[in-house]
Design a protein around this motif. Sequence first.
Motif, PDB file in Angstrom:
ATOM      1  N   ASP A 159       0.823  -1.208   0.000  1.00  0.00           N
ATOM      2  CA  ASP A 159       0.000   0.000   0.000  1.00  0.00           C
ATOM      3  C   ASP A 159       0.864   1.267   0.000  1.00  0.00           C
ATOM      4  N   ALA A 160       1.947   1.249   0.774  1.00  0.00           N
ATOM      5  CA  ALA A 160       2.848   2.416   0.834  1.00  0.00           C
ATOM      6  C   ALA A 160       3.527   2.619  -0.510  1.00  0.00           C
ATOM      7  N   ASN A 161       3.807   1.527  -1.220  1.00  0.00           N
ATOM      8  CA  ASN A 161       4.421   1.644  -2.541  1.00  0.00           C
ATOM      9  C   ASN A 161       3.429   2.205  -3.553  1.00  0.00           C
ATOM     10  N   ARG A 162       2.178   1.686  -3.517  1.00  0.00           N
ATOM     11  CA  ARG A 162       1.152   2.126  -4.477  1.00  0.00           C
ATOM     12  C   ARG A 162       0.696   3.557  -4.207  1.00  0.00           C
ATOM     13  N   LYS A 163       0.399   3.856  -2.929  1.00  0.00           N
ATOM     14  CA  LYS A 163      -0.235   5.138  -2.599  1.00  0.00           C
ATOM     15  C   LYS A 163       0.754   6.254  -2.289  1.00  0.00           C
ATOM     16  N   GLU A 206     -10.342   4.604   1.630  1.00  0.00           N
ATOM     17  CA  GLU A 206     -11.014   4.186   0.402  1.00  0.00           C
ATOM     18  C   GLU A 206     -10.181   3.177  -0.370  1.00  0.00           C
ATOM     19  N   TYR A 207     -10.868   2.244  -0.988  1.00  0.00           N
ATOM     20  CA  TYR A 207     -10.216   1.379  -1.979  1.00  0.00           C
ATOM     21  C   TYR A 207     -11.268   1.012  -3.011  1.00  0.00           C
ATOM     22  N   THR A 208     -10.837   0.764  -4.232  1.00  0.00           N
ATOM     23  CA  THR A 208     -11.782   0.403  -5.296  1.00  0.00           C
ATOM     24  C   THR A 208     -11.322  -0.890  -5.963  1.00  0.00           C
ATOM     25  N   ASN A 209     -12.299  -1.663  -6.443  1.00  0.00           N
ATOM     26  CA  ASN A 209     -11.956  -2.851  -7.231  1.00  0.00           C
ATOM     27  C   ASN A 209     -12.236  -2.555  -8.701  1.00  0.00           C
ATOM     28  N   GLU A 210     -11.908  -3.503  -9.562  1.00  0.00           N
ATOM     29  CA  GLU A 210     -12.025  -3.286 -11.015  1.00  0.00           C
ATOM     30  C   GLU A 210     -13.468  -2.999 -11.425  1.00  0.00           C
ATOM     31  N   GLU A 211     -14.405  -3.709 -10.804  1.00  0.00           N
ATOM     32  CA  GLU A 211     -15.830  -3.531 -11.129  1.00  0.00           C
ATOM     33  C   GLU A 211     -16.263  -2.092 -10.839  1.00  0.00           C
ATOM     34  N   TRP A 271      -2.963   4.367  10.543  1.00  0.00           N
ATOM     35  CA  TRP A 271      -4.070   4.776  11.418  1.00  0.00           C
ATOM     36  C   TRP A 271      -5.407   4.640  10.683  1.00  0.00           C
ATOM     37  N   ASN A 272      -5.469   5.154   9.459  1.00  0.00           N
ATOM     38  CA  ASN A 272      -6.713   5.094   8.677  1.00  0.00           C
ATOM     39  C   ASN A 272      -7.148   3.653   8.409  1.00  0.00           C
ATOM     40  N   ARG A 273      -6.198   2.818   8.031  1.00  0.00           N
ATOM     41  CA  ARG A 273      -6.528   1.423   7.686  1.00  0.00           C
ATOM     42  C   ARG A 273      -7.042   0.693   8.928  1.00  0.00           C
ATOM     43  N   PHE A 274      -6.412   0.940  10.091  1.00  0.00           N
ATOM     44  CA  PHE A 274      -6.843   0.268  11.320  1.00  0.00           C
ATOM     45  C   PHE A 274      -8.244   0.715  11.727  1.00  0.00           C
ATOM     46  N   ILE A 275      -8.472   2.023  11.766  1.00  0.00           N
ATOM     47  CA  ILE A 275      -9.792   2.534  12.171  1.00  0.00           C
ATOM     48  C   ILE A 275     -10.862   2.036  11.203  1.00  0.00           C
ATOM     49  N   ALA A 276     -10.572   2.100   9.908  1.00  0.00           N
ATOM     50  CA  ALA A 276     -11.532   1.625   8.895  1.00  0.00           C
ATOM     51  C   ALA A 276     -11.850   0.146   9.089  1.00  0.00           C
ATOM     52  N   SER A 277     -10.839  -0.635   9.481  1.00  0.00           N
ATOM     53  CA  SER A 277     -11.046  -2.092   9.646  1.00  0.00           C
ATOM     54  C   SER A 277     -12.065  -2.417  10.734  1.00  0.00           C
ATOM     55  N   GLN A 278     -12.327  -1.454  11.621  1.00  0.00           N
ATOM     56  CA  GLN A 278     -13.267  -1.672  12.720  1.00  0.00           C
ATOM     57  C   GLN A 278     -14.599  -0.947  12.506  1.00  0.00           C
ATOM     58  N   MET A 279     -14.799  -0.398  11.297  1.00  0.00           N
ATOM     59  CA  MET A 279     -16.008   0.392  11.021  1.00  0.00           C
ATOM     60  C   MET A 279     -17.065  -0.423  10.267  1.00  0.00           C
ATOM     61  N   ALA A 280     -18.243   0.167  10.166  1.00  0.00           N
ATOM     62  CA  ALA A 280     -19.367  -0.471   9.461  1.00  0.00           C
ATOM     63  C   ALA A 280     -19.077  -0.555   7.966  1.00  0.00           C
ATOM     64  N   VAL A 294     -22.818   5.196  -3.921  1.00  0.00           N
ATOM     65  CA  VAL A 294     -22.662   5.016  -2.476  1.00  0.00           C
ATOM     66  C   VAL A 294     -23.920   5.507  -1.772  1.00  0.00           C
ATOM     67  N   LYS A 295     -24.566   4.603  -1.043  1.00  0.00           N
ATOM     68  CA  LYS A 295     -25.742   4.962  -0.250  1.00  0.00           C
ATOM     69  C   LYS A 295     -25.312   5.376   1.165  1.00  0.00           C
ATOM     70  N   PHE A 296     -24.352   4.618   1.723  1.00  0.00           N
ATOM     71  CA  PHE A 296     -23.798   4.932   3.045  1.00  0.00           C
ATOM     72  C   PHE A 296     -22.302   4.655   2.989  1.00  0.00           C
ATOM     73  N   ASP A 297     -21.505   5.679   3.307  1.00  0.00           N
ATOM     74  CA  ASP A 297     -20.059   5.542   3.094  1.00  0.00           C
ATOM     75  C   ASP A 297     -19.371   4.600   4.078  1.00  0.00           C
ATOM     76  N   GLY A 298     -19.860   4.469   5.311  1.00  0.00           N
ATOM     77  CA  GLY A 298     -19.259   3.560   6.283  1.00  0.00           C
ATOM     78  C   GLY A 298     -17.767   3.793   6.436  1.00  0.00           C
ATOM     79  N   PHE A 299     -16.990   2.706   6.357  1.00  0.00           N
ATOM     80  CA  PHE A 299     -15.537   2.797   6.544  1.00  0.00           C
ATOM     81  C   PHE A 299     -14.856   3.672   5.486  1.00  0.00           C
ATOM     82  N   MET A 300     -15.531   3.873   4.334  1.00  0.00           N
ATOM     83  CA  MET A 300     -14.939   4.666   3.245  1.00  0.00           C
ATOM     84  C   MET A 300     -14.744   6.125   3.652  1.00  0.00           C
ATOM     85  N   LYS A 301     -15.354   6.526   4.738  1.00  0.00           N
ATOM     86  CA  LYS A 301     -15.147   7.881   5.258  1.00  0.00           C
ATOM     87  C   LYS A 301     -13.677   8.071   5.665  1.00  0.00           C
ATOM     88  N   VAL A 302     -13.037   6.947   6.020  1.00  0.00           N
ATOM     89  CA  VAL A 302     -11.668   7.001   6.542  1.00  0.00           C
ATOM     90  C   VAL A 302     -10.641   6.452   5.555  1.00  0.00           C
TER      91      VAL A 302
END
Length: 691
Positions: free
Chosen positions: A264-268, A421-426, A377-386, A411-419
């Motif tokens: 992730d550090a290499n990509r982002k 974000e990641y996207t897949n090919e679809e 920090w973001n990845r950890f907090i997001a991992s525990q979110m809705a 997006v109807k409800f952003d949930g963990f994406m507030k902290v």
Amino acid sequence: MGQKLVIVESPAKAKTIKKYLGSNFIVEASMGHIRDLPKSQLGVDVENGYNPKYITIRGKGDLLDKLKKAAKKSERVYLATDPDREGEAISWHLAKALDIQSDTPCRIEFNEITKNAVKNAIKNPRKINEGLVDAQQARRILDRLVGYEISPILWKKVKWGLSAGRVQSVALKLICDREEEILNFVPKEFWTIESELKKKKDKQNFKVKLSGYMGKKIEIDNGEQCNRIISELEQNEFKVKLVKKGSKLKNPLPPFTTSTLQQDANRKLNFSTKKTMSLAQQLYEGVEIKGKGSVGLITYMRTDSVRISEEAQKNAADFILSSYGSEYLPKTPRIYKGKKSAQDAHEAIRPTYTELTPAELKESLAPDMLKLYTLIWNRFIASQMASCILDTTSVEIVNGDYLFKTSGSKVKFDGFMKVYEYTNEEEENSINIPELEEGEVLEKKKIDGIQHFTQPPSRFNEASLVKMLEENGIGRPSTYAPIITTILERKYVERDKKNLVPTELGKIVNTIMCEYFKGIVDVDFTAELENRLDNIEDGKEKWQKIVDDFYIPLKESIEIAEKEINKITIEDKVSDIACDKCGRMMVIKQGRFGEFLACPGYPECKNTKAIVEELNVSCPKCGGKVVVKRSKKGKKFFGCENYPNCDFVSWFEPTDKKCEKCGNLVVIKYSKAKGNYFVCSNPECKHEVEK
């Protein structure tokens, strides 16, 4: 109460731990290993059970004497090196050097450097884990046998100074194999058809893609076939066959392991694996935080586990509830399952104090350190979110016997994406679809046939190579960064933008390794060896047996290679600079401190020159050019091109700025807290200048 001694690896770690312990504790740093195999010889007795010959590392004698004196004055010694094989081995060597008996509970470890973790560790010392030590010793001896037995063959047959590495050779093979795939790849033509449609009386166009014909998947091989289909499509209308609406949950990713953090550090952030691990080490050991002193900010950074403690999970839940609201908390805490091969000795990489947000630490951390901490920090907090809730729409549109499809999501409800974000090919291919009704006829704006060619596999970058190494069980979390660093430093691989490309030298070394040392570069064999090292750790196998199973076939391969490999000559790259002694065009050679120019007429002409790197800065003393130089020990410094006639020299990179207070030269310095900053070179002024 008498004095107690705690030994850690680094001064930064010592500083952080010291503030959690009482005045009767002394905390010293071993500065990594204090003993190792000698550099001047094999250091392994292959005739007598592969017994290693350890010596005090050069330059560590005074430090070891200091530790011995401190240990003698102390009633108790605690060895608090890192909680992994390497850390266990350092503690074992320290115990041997300090005459600590093997049955003494002297070893303490903690996954995070917090007050509770340190205090609990002091209360629960244990004996040194011989299984961990034996596993590290086996790895060290295996690597030494490969390096010291194969490297001389490369010196004699290819080029002096080359070296072979056990795991690095596998990584080099993966990169060379990928390059071979790319070179041998034959592109295959194919076509796709897209149509741009719109609702009647609507301004918004949207694209649909041809996917089938008469209930079967369609493949278009050439332009002629494509044009024929387009002409058929032009004669018919586009009608909505099916509109399917729904919702989909998108779940957060687990907290980081070493591998996923490096990727992730290499990509982002565009960080190399080496840089990521260096910054993570500092965050783990402790950073000066305003008003708090030295604080360990993350848990141990070498781990393949996604597990987190109940306490950390509760802290995250409390933070999410107070910062974002109850709708952002999942109904039950998230538990992540790691791979079967995961060691699971440590937690995942997470912040030690959830309340220390990246915003709180902005003033205390250097820019790159802050970026990495923010990612963790973001990845950890997001991992525990809705979960994020997506409204999805998929549409089927027919034109005669041809079927077109498209899909979209909002997006109807952003949930963990507030902290985080990641996207897949679809999702990347998702489009905005207007409100459509089944049976509705759509207006056709245009139909396009698009020519494509199949693409070769991509070259590895650091992120994808780490992923491949992990998936194949090659190396462990502690070795990914050193593997990549080593093959780059040896000039077997070079970076082309972010891609890793084998050099001519790398290809030659790989060819030799593949032909004569198949076992060493075999992916499955290396992965199996890693599993056997784990068996040593668990007490299921003896390390001597594993080394023996490896070394006997290696010795046979070496004997064959020495007889059969012919001398290989690598041509030096010719420069555009003529030798000022004999006129030949000088060639670029690799030396101890990097590249330099040499006359190809050696030994008749022994002329050499440094490759001069010029700065776009004038010498403040004579107006000449400032150039980059190297000391005898290889350290970079800056001086005037007119030396010895001009004696200007600086350890810090000069700029073309002048100090507004005293008029002296402004140089670039670096600190952990500030990163690179501009400051007056006059030690009596030290005025900082804005970039």
